[in-house]
Structure formats: structure tokens, C-alpha cells
Write a protein that holds these residues in place. Structure first.
Motif, mmCIF file in Angstrom:
data_model
loop_
_atom_site.group_PDB
_atom_site.id
_atom_site.type_symbol
_atom_site.label_atom_id
_atom_site.label_comp_id
_atom_site.label_asym_id
_atom_site.label_seq_id
_atom_site.Cartn_x
_atom_site.Cartn_y
_atom_site.Cartn_z
ATOM 1 N N VAL A 109 1.014 -1.223 -0.025
ATOM 2 C CA VAL A 109 -0.014 0.025 -0.124
ATOM 3 C C VAL A 109 0.908 1.379 -0.094
ATOM 4 O O VAL A 109 0.573 2.154 -0.909
ATOM 5 C CB VAL A 109 -1.111 0.088 0.972
ATOM 6 N N LEU A 110 1.797 1.288 0.829
ATOM 7 C CA LEU A 110 2.859 2.385 0.963
ATOM 8 C C LEU A 110 3.475 2.616 -0.340
ATOM 9 O O LEU A 110 3.553 3.925 -0.844
ATOM 10 C CB LEU A 110 3.642 2.120 2.106
ATOM 11 N N ARG A 145 -6.355 6.018 -2.461
ATOM 12 C CA ARG A 145 -6.798 6.578 -1.235
ATOM 13 C C ARG A 145 -5.983 5.845 -0.167
ATOM 14 O O ARG A 145 -5.687 6.574 0.925
ATOM 15 C CB ARG A 145 -8.259 6.262 -1.068
ATOM 16 N N LEU A 146 -5.831 4.467 -0.108
ATOM 17 C CA LEU A 146 -4.914 3.916 0.789
ATOM 18 C C LEU A 146 -3.620 4.230 1.046
ATOM 19 O O LEU A 146 -3.190 4.533 2.094
ATOM 20 C CB LEU A 146 -5.123 2.344 0.578
ATOM 21 N N SER A 147 -3.016 4.427 -0.156
ATOM 22 C CA SER A 147 -1.762 4.960 -0.039
ATOM 23 C C SER A 147 -1.515 6.323 0.295
ATOM 24 O O SER A 147 -0.619 6.661 1.242
ATOM 25 C CB SER A 147 -0.848 4.759 -1.297
ATOM 26 N N SER A 148 -2.347 7.377 -0.040
ATOM 27 C CA SER A 148 -2.453 8.669 0.406
ATOM 28 C C SER A 148 -2.579 8.740 1.607
ATOM 29 O O SER A 148 -1.850 9.536 2.492
ATOM 30 C CB SER A 148 -3.261 9.574 -0.377
ATOM 31 N N ARG A 200 0.459 7.442 3.824
ATOM 32 C CA ARG A 200 1.683 8.290 3.783
ATOM 33 C C ARG A 200 1.434 9.460 4.640
ATOM 34 O O ARG A 200 2.369 10.070 5.096
ATOM 35 C CB ARG A 200 1.871 8.713 2.339
ATOM 36 N N ALA A 201 0.131 9.850 4.576
ATOM 37 C CA ALA A 201 -0.269 11.140 5.525
ATOM 38 C C ALA A 201 0.033 10.966 6.926
ATOM 39 O O ALA A 201 0.126 11.938 7.523
ATOM 40 C CB ALA A 201 -1.742 11.453 5.191
ATOM 41 N N ARG A 202 0.124 9.550 7.299
ATOM 42 C CA ARG A 202 0.389 9.255 8.704
ATOM 43 C C ARG A 202 1.858 9.073 9.149
ATOM 44 O O ARG A 202 2.086 8.810 10.267
ATOM 45 C CB ARG A 202 -0.523 8.022 9.227
ATOM 46 N N LEU A 203 2.600 9.258 7.897
ATOM 47 C CA LEU A 203 4.047 8.873 8.443
ATOM 48 C C LEU A 203 4.731 10.115 8.402
ATOM 49 O O LEU A 203 4.590 11.067 8.051
ATOM 50 C CB LEU A 203 4.681 8.301 7.081
ATOM 51 N N PRO A 223 10.150 6.307 -2.493
ATOM 52 C CA PRO A 223 10.039 6.924 -4.061
ATOM 53 C C PRO A 223 9.105 7.800 -4.369
ATOM 54 O O PRO A 223 7.790 7.745 -3.542
ATOM 55 C CB PRO A 223 10.117 5.308 -4.826
ATOM 56 N N ALA A 224 9.283 8.667 -5.421
ATOM 57 C CA ALA A 224 8.168 9.495 -6.015
ATOM 58 C C ALA A 224 6.847 8.610 -6.151
ATOM 59 O O ALA A 224 7.076 7.710 -6.878
ATOM 60 C CB ALA A 224 8.731 10.259 -6.863
ATOM 61 N N LEU A 225 5.661 9.174 -6.164
ATOM 62 C CA LEU A 225 4.529 8.624 -6.593
ATOM 63 C C LEU A 225 4.630 8.442 -8.368
ATOM 64 O O LEU A 225 5.109 9.497 -8.908
ATOM 65 C CB LEU A 225 3.336 9.567 -6.234
#
Length: 346
Positions: free
Chosen positions: A267-268, A324-327, A330-333, A342-344
Motif C-alpha cells: 500500500v505504501l 486513497r489507501l496509499s495517500s 503516507r499522510a500518517r508517516l 520513492p516518488a509517486l
């Protein structure tokens, strides 16, 4: 959220007054030149990769004893002839913008390097192994320090081929050669005391190192070389981990936890191979629990079927909501950790 733009979309934007005349085509040209190539899954690609894998198998681990009886000179000529033909055809296809079949032919040439080195060593009397391990196909089956010259040559030819044909799949035979080399170097250091348990640990640590190297490479190149590094690293890491014996339920639960971490990394990083290996590991652990609970029960195949459906459902859930899961993850890290990701790409 990623949006695909076409020339028609930009023309409509120009007609609506959002873009000035002439800007639409300039913008589309810029996006086509600057955007990294996107992978597309087509039936032709399945054919390309399937054919390449068949050839690698036929001229590698499925090579029969009959080939060993044609003579070392004939074996060398055949190996070099195949390599030269695959390379020439690959370069020709590459120049005509047929990058996938051209790059795969380059990978085939790299995969034949051990066979050519094997023939050279036998011709020159430098073959170091005992009689019972003279067969070439044992290169893919056993750990043996005598294979090091074949692995080093494969690594060198692979790097040279990447200069000629910068195609990501060529990373795979290079990664496999490095995997074999890690085993053989350890066997050379340990000698006869190098048992199967130690081989599993070497595989696990090599896979982990390859995953870290692929993470560093990810997003730094226009071509997606990291994908095949991830795949080879996961195979080595997950394979070594899954083959370890554990008589305790705590050890099996830890195995499940590691596989859940792999799913989280999928997911990340937005990388499907992590999801596949992680889901297989979790399914294996759940299957173990189901067997312990429902052993000799009519419910056992039903429970396993439900686990299989859950794995499929997990894949569908990820595919539908991966953005949505990845974003959200990432927002919680912390930002310091995000700097190493790595870049999206999509």
C-alpha cells in the motif's frame, strides 16, 4: 488522483478558453516527453514474457543430459551463437521501437552466459567441480562455490547489456546471478558445514538487501528497473523466510506479522508484488490455523476456500482503493521517513 489527458481533452480546454491557442499541443508534447513510460498489460506482452521464460527454461534448468554429450566445443559454439543472435535481433527490434520483445531477447542472451562460461571452463581444464556435479543443470539446483565464475560473468554481461538495451527485465537475470553468488560465496566460506538452515538465512538476508537497494533505485530512473529488483528480492526473502522451520505458534504468528508488513508496504509503495507475497504468507498461516482447528473435519476445504476468496477480495480492494489507501498511509508517516520513499508514479 491521476488523470489521463488526450489531445481531444486539451482541444476542448482550448475551446473553453482555459488554454491559449497553441498551448494545448505544446503541453501534450511536454507531458509525453517528460512522463516516465507507463506499463500496459496486453495479451501480446503475456506472449512475449511467456516465450522468453520458456526459452530461459529450455536453455537453463531444463537442459538435458543430451546437450552435455555434444562436446564442449559444440556447446560453446551453440551458446555463443544463441547469445549473438538474441543480441542482434534484440538491437534490431529496439531500433524499431519494439522495446519489450527487443529487451527480452537481450535478457535471454544474458541468461545464456553461464552456459558459455561452463563450456569455456571445461575446454580450458579450469572446471573446478567433482564428476558428480559436472552437469550444467545443477547450476540451478545446488549451492557450490565452483559456480562463481559463471555468476560473475553473468553479472558483467548483464551490466553491458543494460547499456545496449536499457530494459528493466534484464535486471532479473542479474539479480538471480547475485542471489546464487551470495549462496556460493557463503558456501565457500563455510565449506562442508554450510547446511540448509544457513542457506535459508543467507537467502533471507540477501533478499532483504536487494529490497533495500531496489527501494533506493525506485523513482530515480525513467525505466522501472526497481520492479524486477523488488520481485527477485521478495522471492529470496520470502522464500527463505517461508522455508524456515518453526515448532512454536509464536514463531508462526511472527511469520504472519511479517507478511502483514509486506501487505502494508504494498500500500505504501504501490507495488503489487509485496501484496502477492504477503497475501500468500498470511493465507498460509491462516491455513495452518484452519488445519489445527478443523483437522479431519468436513469444514476444512470450506474454510480454505473462504481464505482463498478473502485473498482475492484483498486484491480487488487494493486495486480499487490503492490511491486513497496509499495517500492515507503516507499522510500518517513522519516527513523524515517520507523523504526516503520513492516518488509517486501513478
Amino acid at each position: 488522483m491521476s488523470v489521463k489527458l488526450t489531445a481531444a481533452d486539451l482541444d476542448r480546454a482550448t475551446a473553453a478558453g482555459i488554454l491559449q491557442p497553441g498551448q494545448a499541443r505544446a503541453l501534450l508534447s511536454f507531458l509525453e516527453q517528460s512522463a516516465p513510460p507507463r506499463a500496459s498489460f496486453q495479451l501480446a506482452h503475456v506472449s512475449y514474457y511467456g516465450g522468453a521464460l520458456l526459452i530461459i527454461g529450455a536453455l537453463g534448468w531444463l537442459l538435458t543430459e543430451a546437450w552435455m554429450q555434444v562436446g564442449d566445443i559444440a556447446l560453446l559454439v551453440l551458446a555463443l551463437g544463441y547469445m549473438a543472435t538474441f543480441t542482434a535481433c534484440g538491437l534490431g527490434l529496439w531500433r524499431h521501437d519494439q522495446h519489450i520483445p527487443g529487451g527480452l531477447l537481450g535478457a535471454l542472451a544474458v541468461s545464456l552466459t553461464p552456459l558459455a562460461v561452463f563450456a569455456v571452463q571445461r575446454l580450458t581444464g579450469l572446471w573446478p567441480l567433482e564428476d558428480e556435479q559436472l552437469d550444467y543443470q545443477n547450476y540451478y539446483r545446488y549451492v557450490q562455490g565452483g559456480w562463481l565464475a559463471m555468476e560473475a560473468a553473468t553479472l558483467l554481461v548483464g551490466l553491458l547489456m543494460l547499456r545496449l538495451l536499457p530494459f528493466p527485465f534484464i535486471v532479473m537475470p542479474i539479480a538471480v546471478a547475485l542471489w546464487f553468488m551470495s549462496m556460493d560465496l557463503t558456501e565457500l566460506a563455510y565449506g562442508n558445514e554450510f547446511d540448509w538452515d544457513q542457506r535459508r538465512w543467507v537467502s533471507l538476508w540477501f533478499g532483504l538487501a536487494l529490497l533495500v537497494a531496489s527501494l533506493w533505485l525506485d523513482g530515480r530512473t525513467r525505466q522501472d528497473y526497481a520492479f524486477w529488483g523488488y520481485l527477485a528480492g521478495l522471492a529470496a526473502f520470502w522464500g527463505g523466510l517461508s522455508l524456515m522451520d518453526s515448532d512454536s505458534e509464536l514463531g508462526k504468528a511472527l511469520y504472519c506479522l511479517i507478511n502483514l508488513v509486506l501487505i502494508g508496504l504494498a500500500v505504501l509503495l504501490r507495488r503489487v508484488p509485496f501484496l502477492v507475497f504477503g497475501a500468500l504468507g498470511v493465507a498460509g498461516y491462516l491455513g495452518h490455523l484452519a488445519y489445527e482447528v478443523f483437522a479431519d473435519s468436513l469444514l476444512f476445504p470450506i474454510v480454505l476456500s473462504l481464505i482463498g476468496l478473502a485473498v482475492i477480495g484483498l486484491g480487488l480492494l487494493y486495486q480499487r482503493h490503492r490511491q486513497r489507501l496509499s495517500s492515507g498511509l503516507r499522510a500518517r508517516l513522519p516527513k523524515t521517513l517520507l523523504a526516503y520513499l520513492p516518488a509517486l508514479r501513478r
